[in-house]
Design a protein around this motif. Sequence first.
Motif, PDB file in Angstrom:
ATOM      1  N   ILE A   1     -14.381   0.390  -1.475  1.00 30.48           N
ATOM      2  CA  ILE A   1     -13.076  -0.041  -2.001  1.00 30.48           C
ATOM      3  C   ILE A   1     -13.193  -0.337  -3.504  1.00 30.48           C
ATOM      4  CG2 ILE A   1     -11.400  -1.940  -1.945  1.00 30.48           C
ATOM      5  CD1 ILE A   1     -11.979  -2.074   1.129  1.00 30.48           C
TER       6      ILE A   1
ATOM      7  N   TYR B   1     -11.031  -0.720   8.091  1.00 32.05           N
ATOM      8  CA  TYR B   1     -11.713  -1.946   7.735  1.00 32.05           C
ATOM      9  C   TYR B   1     -11.312  -3.075   8.650  1.00 32.05           C
ATOM     10  CZ  TYR B   1     -13.594  -5.646   4.769  1.00 32.05           C
ATOM     11  OH  TYR B   1     -14.286  -6.744   4.299  1.00 32.05           O
TER      12      TYR B   1
ATOM     13  N   ILE C   1      -8.006   3.548   5.164  1.00 29.60           N
ATOM     14  CA  ILE C   1      -9.251   2.841   4.845  1.00 29.60           C
ATOM     15  C   ILE C   1      -9.119   1.396   5.265  1.00 29.60           C
ATOM     16  CG2 ILE C   1     -10.794   2.063   2.978  1.00 29.60           C
ATOM     17  CD1 ILE C   1      -9.815   4.678   1.485  1.00 29.60           C
ATOM     18  N   ALA C   2      -7.942   0.838   4.961  1.00 31.09           N
ATOM     19  CA  ALA C   2      -7.710  -0.577   5.273  1.00 31.09           C
ATOM     20  C   ALA C   2      -7.695  -0.787   6.774  1.00 31.09           C
ATOM     21  CB  ALA C   2      -6.383  -1.020   4.654  1.00 31.09           C
TER      22      ALA C   2
ATOM     23  N   ALA D   1     -16.800  -5.401   9.448  1.00 25.89           N
ATOM     24  CA  ALA D   1     -16.762  -5.522   7.990  1.00 25.89           C
ATOM     25  C   ALA D   1     -18.141  -5.304   7.406  1.00 25.89           C
ATOM     26  CB  ALA D   1     -16.258  -6.910   7.622  1.00 25.89           C
TER      27      ALA D   1
ATOM     28  N   ALA E   1     -10.851  -8.115   1.626  1.00 35.27           N
ATOM     29  CA  ALA E   1     -11.587  -7.313   0.630  1.00 35.27           C
ATOM     30  C   ALA E   1     -10.703  -7.108  -0.588  1.00 35.27           C
ATOM     31  CB  ALA E   1     -11.983  -5.962   1.225  1.00 35.27           C
TER      32      ALA E   1
ATOM     33  N   ILE F   1     -18.247  -0.658   3.008  1.00 34.16           N
ATOM     34  CA  ILE F   1     -16.795  -0.441   2.839  1.00 34.16           C
ATOM     35  C   ILE F   1     -16.282  -1.208   1.614  1.00 34.16           C
ATOM     36  CG2 ILE F   1     -14.540  -0.898   3.892  1.00 34.16           C
ATOM     37  CD1 ILE F   1     -15.831  -0.216   6.579  1.00 34.16           C
ATOM     38  N   ARG F   2     -16.770  -2.417   1.499  1.00 32.85           N
ATOM     39  CA  ARG F   2     -16.328  -3.198   0.313  1.00 32.85           C
ATOM     40  C   ARG F   2     -16.682  -2.496  -0.986  1.00 32.85           C
ATOM     41  NH1 ARG F   2     -18.284  -8.859   2.285  1.00 32.85           N
ATOM     42  NH2 ARG F   2     -16.622  -9.293   3.804  1.00 32.85           N
TER      43      ARG F   2
ATOM     44  N   ILE G   1      -7.262  -5.851   0.756  1.00 31.44           N
ATOM     45  CA  ILE G   1      -6.989  -5.836   2.196  1.00 31.44           C
ATOM     46  C   ILE G   1      -6.845  -7.272   2.609  1.00 31.44           C
ATOM     47  CG2 ILE G   1      -7.849  -5.194   4.514  1.00 31.44           C
ATOM     48  CD1 ILE G   1      -9.522  -3.012   2.953  1.00 31.44           C
TER      49      ILE G   1
END
Lengths: 232, 590
Positions: free
Chosen positions: B72, B59, B55-56, B64, B94, B68-69, B85
């Motif tokens: 997370i 990202y 995931i990171a 960005a 993030a 995604i934020r 991240i």
Amino acid sequence: MKRRKILVIEDEADIREVIIYNLIRENYDTLGASDGEEGMRLIQAESPDLVLLDLMLPGVNGLDICKRLKMEPSLGSIAIIMVTAKGEEADIVLGLELGADDYVTKPFSPKELVSRVKAVLRRSRAERQDETGDRIVREGLVIDSSKHSVLVDGRPVELTATQFRILRFLALHPGRVYTRDQLVNQAIGQDSYVIDRNIDVHIRAVRKKLSKYMYLIETVRSVGYRFKDTGE
Amino acid sequence: MFHSRFLWRLFASYAALILISIAVIGGMILNRMENDSLEEIKRSLKSQVILFKDIAAGYLTGPAGDSIREHIRSLGAELGTRLTIIDAEGVVLADSQKDPAIMDNYATRPEILAARSHGYGISTRYSSALGSRMMYLAIPIKRYGALLGYARVSVSLISIDDRISRLRSIVAGGAGAAMVVALLFGLLIARRFSRPITQMTPVAESMAAGDYTKRLPNGRTDEIGKLSITLNRLAEKLTERVETISKDRNKLQAILESMVEGVIAVDDSERIIHMNLAAGKIIGVLHDECIGKPVWEVTRLREICEILSATIKNKREIESDLKITSRGNETVVEMYASPVFDAGAELVGAVVALHDVSQIHNLERIRRDFVANASHELKTPITAIRGMVETMIDDERMPKENRTSFLAKMRDQSIRLSTIVTDILTLARLESAGGLLEKTRTNLGDLVMAAASPFRVSAQEKGVSLETEFPGAPIYLPVDREAISLVVSNLLDNALKHTPGGGLIWVRLNAGESAVTIEIADTGIGIDPIHHPRIFERFYRVDKARSRELGGTGLGLYIVKHIALSHGGVVTVQSEPGEGSVFRVVLPSE
């Protein structure tokens, strides 16, 4: 010769009488007293030559009379013979030390008493004649003071100074009894170291050296010593 | 019991042991549990970071976007983990819990530094931002060898810490409880061990102090039990010994106390270790107050101190005499001292025996005086007789009147001698009989009358009237007839001798309630009272010369007194010079 005067102090009349009877027979002048007070009075009044003194007297006793007599200078020359019963040795010694000349014990024979009286009177006369005794002759014994020598049958014997003094002193006064104390004080001298019983040792030594004349020194039981009076 | 040092020592070491064990074991358990928990979290963080890595990476490579934020944030909330991240420069891109815009650069955090250099970083530390301990785990994200950034997961350790601290308090509580129980047990055990010993102590102490009456409890079979049995036996043996010794000592003491002789024992420094009653009496002290004191402190009698010290010094027996004068009485004591040695022949002291010989001395003196007096009395007539006889033998020409007078005197003296001998023999008989008189019941009136009758003639000759005065009823009394007649005749003889012609003599007999009196009175010369205390002495004469004249021996009144005393009676005198005399012999009636 002037007749001698004798005073008899005795509380028992019969004894006094028999003594006086015998003295009269011997041509003595006699006086009698039955107690001490009377005796003292007669001594002062009559001044006898000799006193026959009973020690056991009622009132003033014999020893007191003896003491008074010897203390008084005018009476000091009077001779004393003590008359006592036996068992009174302590009194005899005391009497001799007080100055008595002799003693007789009861019961006595009158003859013996008379001869004692004679001996004492003779001696007191001899003393008055001042027999200093430069040369004393007794039987086969010669004691010479100037040479400080002793001859036994002509043979010289060695004696120590003390022994010589004792022998000479005793021989000078034959018949007279001396107590041990008197020998220490008068014969040897007070400054010496001889004490009482030591006298016996000296006497024994002297006798041994006198050999056959040892009998001349007589022991008087419980009292002291005496030089034999051979009647010279 | 709680003063017992032994108990507390035992207990303290036991408690220390328990405390240390619990502390060590508890510490180890807690430590292990913490480690295990942390390891588990680390493992879960590891697996989470692997999942989060992709995931990171997406990202970091992709654009960005808010989605995604959001993803997370929700993922992080779901996992209960904080996900972060971070780019290669350390800037937070993030974060599942915070806004990256307000966050610091993370480049210098230990887990990031470790991840950059080792490809993996882990750190546990306290986060002031979150207010709890945190575990951080970071890994680098690379693409074709180039570092894109970092994925970091972290979790709060607050729950573990809570658990651990909860566990710690459980362990501590349990340990505390266990310890209390263990200590109580320990105290009981310690007490069980120390009790017999603390019980023994006072008993042993009292034994040491000489009290053997206490006994220890029995019943234990262990060593302590054996010890108390042994101690009890020891006490019994000691009791027996002590009893034997004290019995012996009492016996010895009783013997010493009942001795007539005084005994003083001292040790080698002259301290008194024993003194009996008699010794105390002789030297005039209380004997039991002297024990332990030096002998010179107890008595001023130099002779006793000297004989003891000389005995100790010379180590041999010494004999000596001692004269003690107190209140006018003289005591003569014979002393025998001997050294005392112990079993090893070592000198340990000395003992002196004091034998009071005053009585023997007195009797000896009386005897000596008597012999001296008697011999003097005998010698006087003998001297007179011998003197007169010898004079008569020597002097053949003695005049007749002297001879007659001497013979008469000799007769008188020999009569006197025989009177003295008779009196002395009478006295010897009376004294040797020691009061063993031949008493018979006698009519006293008849006896006195018979004793007086021989004097009637001589009284008449002298012109003295002799009168008797007896009560009507006869008086019977057990007496020695011969002795009582002697009393009457001695007293009458004296009365007659000292009463001049024309005088009177009475003989009276009176019976009182408890006594009978024989009274002999005269109108004679009398006796001065100064002589009264002495006239009953042997050989005492008021007037010696007069007595001899009258043929007295000085023994008559002594014999009277002696007889009166041996009949349990007394004799008294009442007299003044010139007024006559009254002698009374008082005899107790039946």
